[in-house]
Design an enzyme around this catalytic site. Structure first.
Site, mmCIF file in Angstrom:
data_model
loop_
_atom_site.group_PDB
_atom_site.id
_atom_site.type_symbol
_atom_site.label_atom_id
_atom_site.label_comp_id
_atom_site.label_asym_id
_atom_site.label_seq_id
_atom_site.Cartn_x
_atom_site.Cartn_y
_atom_site.Cartn_z
ATOM 1 N N HIS A 48 -7.450 -5.269 -1.215
ATOM 2 C CA HIS A 48 -6.228 -4.538 -0.933
ATOM 3 C C HIS A 48 -5.398 -5.232 0.160
ATOM 4 O O HIS A 48 -5.891 -5.517 1.250
ATOM 5 C CB HIS A 48 -6.616 -3.124 -0.480
ATOM 6 N N SER A 99 0.836 -1.194 0.000
ATOM 7 C CA SER A 99 0.000 0.000 0.000
ATOM 8 C C SER A 99 0.879 1.255 0.000
ATOM 9 O O SER A 99 1.705 1.428 -0.893
ATOM 10 C CB SER A 99 -0.964 -0.050 1.187
ATOM 11 N N GLU A 153 -9.580 -4.809 -5.990
ATOM 12 C CA GLU A 153 -9.207 -3.660 -5.169
ATOM 13 C C GLU A 153 -9.239 -2.353 -5.946
ATOM 14 O O GLU A 153 -9.038 -2.315 -7.162
ATOM 15 C CB GLU A 153 -7.865 -3.871 -4.497
#
Length: 299
Positions: A270, A146, A240
């Site tokens: 995610h 991320s 995602e």
């Protein structure tokens, strides 16, 4: 062709996340993310050692059989405003086990208390520390998820621009590389991904950026010159919101003559790797990354 059945394990995780939405307060958000990953027990054979890496709080993890001459430098996710050694410890330890090497996870400074470029400065300091400790750059892998994936890309660009020797490879998990959140999957996957949504991303992007423009290449590496970077593995889930920007980033890396491997995992949300103790696809993704790192650092 028969319709493929959805992954029952990720459906169960999605249901839990949907029932427990992200709280509005930053302190609660930080506790929530620590609880998501930190609730899993660390295997008893993993050794954990707190340390300082160039002045940055960090910790080593090591599973039996780890090659002490090789290391995975790990940058956790959390939107630059959350995440910690606690939230990602089980996942990082498993990555080290699969890659057959030690891991050094950095507890880099978080926004809004420490906006851009504090996290980047800490990542560079951590990498310099490994070089100073005698690790050969070709025996270092750098990875993150991320925001940590975006930070991984930004760190590579900064290291190249500073003339430092680059690591042997990079692993980017669901990397956040566009802080403007402009790609279509932000809307098209919004119902499928309970982890991150565009309004939330724009909110925390503002916290991280401070006075920096959102298109600053070292904050949004989708806009960076990627030439000369080491081989990288990009893993993203098909369900995602960051799907399109990650596919675009991989394409830009490839067009810049980077040896990039893109994996799009069906049904995954995610950073599904966080849930690997109860998610077979998470374990497979970490194992695939471990094999990628082993192969690249053996070259």
């Amino acid at each position: 062709m028969p319709k493929r059945q959805p992954d029952a394990e990720i459906e169960a995780i999605r249901a839990v996340l949907t029932a427990r939405p992200r709280p509005p307060e930053l302190a609660e958000r930080r506790r929530r993310l620590d609880a998501l990953g930190g609730s899993y027990a660390l295997p008893g054979d993993v050794r954990v050692e707190p340390t300082s890496a160039g002045g940055v709080p960090a910790e080593w993890t090591e599973a039996p059989g780890a090659d002490a001459s090789r290391v995975l430098l790990y940058l956790h996710g959390g939107g630059y405003v959350a995440g910690s050694l606690t939230s990602h410890r089980p996942m990082v330890a498993e990555a080290g086990r699969q890659a057959g090497m030690r891991t050094l996870a950095l507890d880099y400074r978080l926004a809004p208390e420490h906006p851009f470029p504090a996290a980047l400065e800490d990542a560079i300091a951590g990498y310099r520390h490994l070089l100073e400790q005698g690790f050969a750059p070709e025996r270092i892998a750098i990875g993150g998820d991320s925001a940590g994936g975006g930070l991984t890309a930004a760190t590579l660009v900064a290291l190249r621009d500073q003339g430092l020797p680059l690591p042997g490879c990079a692993w980017l998990i669901s990397p956040w590389v566009d802080l403007e959140s402009t790609y279509p999957s932000m809307a098209s996957k919004a119902e499928a991904d309970p982890m991150v949504q565009k309004p939330y991303l724009l909110e925390i992007a503002a916290m991280y950026l401070g006075q920096a423009p959102a298109r600053t290449p070292l904050a949004s590496p989708i806009h960076a010159d990627l030439h000369g970077l080491p081989p990288m593995l990009v893993q993203v889930g098909s369900a995602e919101t960051l799907l399109d920007e990650d596919v675009a980033f991989a394409g830009r890396a490839g067009a810049a003559e980077v040896a990039v491997t893109l994996e799009v995992w069906p049904d995954m949300i995610h950073v599904w790797h966080l849930f690997h103790p109860q998610l077979a696809a998470g374990r497979r993704a970490i194992a695939a990354a471990g094999q990628f790192i082993r192969t690249q650092l053996a070259a």
